[in-house]
Design an enzyme around this catalytic site. Structure first.
Site, PDB file in Angstrom:
ATOM      1  N   TYR A 297     -14.791  31.541  51.219  1.00 55.30           N
ATOM      2  CA  TYR A 297     -13.609  31.304  51.185  1.00 55.30           C
ATOM      3  C   TYR A 297     -13.382  32.478  49.950  1.00 55.30           C
ATOM      4  CZ  TYR A 297      -9.725  27.977  50.874  1.00 55.30           C
ATOM      5  OH  TYR A 297      -9.240  26.579  50.802  1.00 55.30           O
ATOM      6  N   TYR A 347      -4.357  32.277  55.582  1.00 53.17           N
ATOM      7  CA  TYR A 347      -4.519  30.695  54.670  1.00 53.17           C
ATOM      8  C   TYR A 347      -4.372  29.938  55.548  1.00 53.17           C
ATOM      9  CZ  TYR A 347      -4.820  27.176  50.549  1.00 53.17           C
ATOM     10  OH  TYR A 347      -5.271  26.898  50.213  1.00 53.17           O
TER      11      TYR A 347
END
Length: 393
Positions: A297, A347
């Site tokens: 991440y 995103y």
């Protein structure tokens, strides 16, 4: 930290379908439509009819209720529905919930989804605007009077401490951004397709909040992503090569807060990811040497460095050297975020990263790594989080 025993989920379930909308800065349609498009695409990919779906999982932050998505997609009765809290930390947690439901017989086909207009609608990067009174809000409120209003400002505190303790420079962050953007440059689905960056670009980028520059911060994206989870046995008979879920974990560390855990004994690591890492390794029976590629991440570059250390790919304070040796690129020791990550592709709160892990298992990634058997995936950092290890069927 006490570590519980390995759980019993290993190998029982698989991701059998993935689907997404385009990734953009202006979708021009509702978040419900984005969710429905992504769910429909994932079901088509798996070769499963909407009428067979009996479970749905999403984020608490998603504006699309499970029953609304079911109606929009032609899904009938639901026997399982669940939501996972804590923003991007929920990504792999949605798959964990789906896997538990399928493995225990609560549902047969569970779809995980996330959809938002995060660029054209509510922008998380704009910081704290309005909040309902909550215990979490009180915790964040201790920092707001001092100007810590945005995710970038919260992460900058950890980043500055990391650089100080280990004597590193911001070039360490640059190597993460460069690897992501190099992978995105060859991915037609990525927003930054055809647009790699150099270290000079990174170092000269506009400052956001010291020590972070623009290229250390993820994008803001409109789009949707969905994943279909079924039993590993059933997945063998479907359209696509299955990505078997060999471990799934959630974790929150001691003194955990939402992005502002500044009062722990030390600020150079990620206690929540340490909880996840220990459980993933124990349940899967694997070690860092068994991982061929990872999706870490990357809402902000510094936390990629800390994750490499928490999972044992290098020692404490050694991540700057690890990334400077091009280990994050294809051909390196740990090709990372081969889709371009959230810095380069989109995103989507980490859900698009899970889809990339599935493609690596299938052998269909645009930046395919050779001989992939196991892929590590992580969810949001600085918050209660989650992770997966996907493997061959």
């Amino acid at each position: 930290m006490s570590l519980k025993h390995a759980d019993s989920l290993k190998g029982k379930t698989a991701i059998a379908g993935i689907g997404a909308t385009e990734f953009s800065k202006e979708s021009g349609r509702s978040e419900l439509r984005l969710a429905a498009e992504a769910v429909g695409a994932a079901l088509d990919d798996a070769g499963i009819a909407p009428s067979e779906v009996d479970g749905l999982v999403t984020f608490t932050m998603d504006t699309n209720p499970e029953i609304s998505v079911a109606q929009a997609c032609g899904i009938g009765d639901l026997t399982f529905f669940s939501r996972v809290n804590f923003g991007g930390g929920a990504a792999c947690g949605t798959v964990a919930h789906a896997a538990m439901a399928v493995a225990t017989g609560l549902a047969d086909v569970v779809v995980c989804y996330r959809a938002f207009n995060e660029r054209s609608g509510r922008r998380f990067g704009s910081g704290v605007l309005e909040r309902e009174p909550s215990a979490e809000g009180v915790a964040i409120g201790w920092n707001m009077p001092y100007g810590l209003l945005t995710p970038a400002s919260w992460v900058a505190m950890f980043a500055q401490r990391y650089l100080h303790v280990y004597g590193a420079s911001t070039e360490a962050f640059g190597h993460v951004a460069i690897a992501d953007r190099q992978h995105a440059a060859t991915n037609p689905a990525a927003y930054f397709y055809g647009k790699p960056i150099t270290m000079e670009d990174h170092q000269n980028a506009r400052r956001i909040v010291e020590p972070l520059g623009l290229l250390d911060c993820c994008q803001e994206t409109d789009g949707g992503q969905a994943l279909v989870v079924v039993s590993a046995e059933r997945a063998k008979d479907l359209k696509q090569k299955p990505a078997v879920i060999n471990a799934a974990a959630q974790g929150a560390g001691r003194q955990q807060e939402m992005m502002t855990s500044f009062y722990r004994d030390e600020m150079t690591g990620l206690a929540e990811m340490q909880v996840v890492a220990k459980q993933l390794w124990q349940t899967s029976g694997l070690t860092p040497d068994d991982i061929q590629t990872a999706v870490l991440y990357d809402h902000f570059t510094p936390f990629v460095l800390m994750q490499l250390e928490e999972f044992g790919f290098c020692g404490r304070g050694e991540a700057p050297g690890f990334v400077s040796d091009n280990n994050l690129l294809r051909g390196g020791k740990l090709p990372t975020n081969t889709h371009g990550g959230q810095l380069g592709e989109a995103y989507l709160h980490g859900m698009n990263g899970i889809a990339e892990a599935v493609r690596q298992i299938r052998g269909t990634s645009v930046n395919q790594v050779d001989d992939v058997h196991n892929v590590l995936v992580t969810a949001g950092t600085g918050v209660p989080t989650s992770g997966l290890i996907l493997g061959q069927g």
